[in-house]
Write a protein that holds these residues in place. Sequence first.
Motif, PDB file in Angstrom:
ATOM      1  N   SER A 105       0.793  -1.241   0.000  1.00 17.35           N
ATOM      2  CA  SER A 105       0.000   0.000   0.000  1.00 17.35           C
ATOM      3  C   SER A 105       0.826   1.293   0.000  1.00 17.35           C
ATOM      4  N   PRO A 106       2.041   1.343   0.611  1.00 20.43           N
ATOM      5  CA  PRO A 106       2.797   2.606   0.519  1.00 20.43           C
ATOM      6  C   PRO A 106       3.349   2.859  -0.884  1.00 20.43           C
ATOM      7  N   PHE A 107       3.249   1.858  -1.776  1.00 17.40           N
ATOM      8  CA  PHE A 107       3.829   2.007  -3.111  1.00 17.40           C
ATOM      9  C   PHE A 107       2.773   2.238  -4.190  1.00 17.40           C
ATOM     10  N   LEU A 108       1.510   2.417  -3.783  1.00 17.83           N
ATOM     11  CA  LEU A 108       0.459   2.666  -4.775  1.00 17.83           C
ATOM     12  C   LEU A 108       0.698   4.007  -5.453  1.00 17.83           C
ATOM     13  N   ASN A 109       0.311   4.085  -6.713  1.00 17.38           N
ATOM     14  CA  ASN A 109       0.563   5.275  -7.537  1.00 17.38           C
ATOM     15  C   ASN A 109       2.050   5.569  -7.645  1.00 17.38           C
TER      16      ASN A 109
END
Length: 355
Positions: free
Chosen positions: A134-138
């Motif tokens: 999730s911290p790497f989305l987008n």
Amino acid sequence: MTRPGEATAPQSALIFLALETSCDETSAALVRRSRNRFEVLSNVVSSQIPLHRPYGGVVPELASRQHLALVQPVVNRALRAARVSIREIDGVAATYGPGLASSLLIGLTMAKALAVSLRKPFVPVNHLEGHLWSPFLNDKAHMPPHIALIVSGGHTLLVRVSARCRARLLGLTLDDAAGEAFDKVAKLLGLGYPGGPVIDRLAREGNPAAISFPRGLLQSDNWDFSFSGLKTAVLYFVKKLQASNSEPRISKKQLADICASFQEAVVDVLVAKTLRAAQAHRLSLITVSGGVACNSRLRAKMRAQASPLQIRFCEPRFCTDHAAMIAAAAFARLHRASKNDLQRDVEPNARLPEN
Ligand code: KG4
Ligand code: ZN
């Protein structure tokens, strides 16, 4: 032609539909992976918080009934918001665990049915792998080596992620998750559910050094956590305070001090153990995800103490449960997808896959 459940060779751009129904959020997302980047095209989350609020926590029976009612409208909303037709998707993913069995079953069954009817690959995803991504989305569809702190209502764990995206569990909570401690303390203070956001807000008016609450396992030589002793310490403190006050009501100032001191005890342990794990494993990047990653004191204290380590917090909108993180984790697993995945059952107690 690809048979249902069978993996296709990775193409340059892929669009996945993902479903997440492990607890009290019904979520569907469309995520595109192109040129090694993730792009969240839509991420619809229908929260059941108001439904469970009167009970002070999630009621499994109510949660699964609500997922059943909402899952199809939520998928339709996600497709409309992304301006993607269902025929354009390249695969379907869903959470198989950990979580509530009857809730997981709704998303998993819906995703399998869609994959079969569309003749597209189906990828079952571990919820904790979703939080890892999730911290790497987008951003880049790649996880550099790092230490990950996943801290939510159901989980508190420290994970080491290697250069080849291999996750190794370092430690986890032996009793309550940190978010669960926030929720239980809020309940005993009569602050409602979920407790994290309200304690975070009230703590801003309080003194974090007013009460010295225990910092469980702070000095232990492993990476485990424990928050149930802290919750009990707050309970006894409140009882004693009520007995000594002229009336049983706790004053506004006392409430703010309890919130700030409790929050400080949780944050101190999370920050110290995470930083120590990064140093011990000689890793310069730390990620923090899960609902408690929204906590303002955790964000401030971790950033203040991290230097020279780099901290990457999940964007607040991606901290709590949602389906976009499930799509991201599915892309990472796609090369291993097989038609046997259609037989995958829910696993309420699934652990983080170490691979
Ligand atoms: O990630 P999540 O949706 O649930 C699980 O997968 O378990 O996180 C929900 C949890 C709840 O316990 C909630 O109280 C907590 O995250 N939370 C917070 C904050 N916002 C949400 N805890 C502390 N501070 C916050 N600002
Ligand atoms: Zn979660």
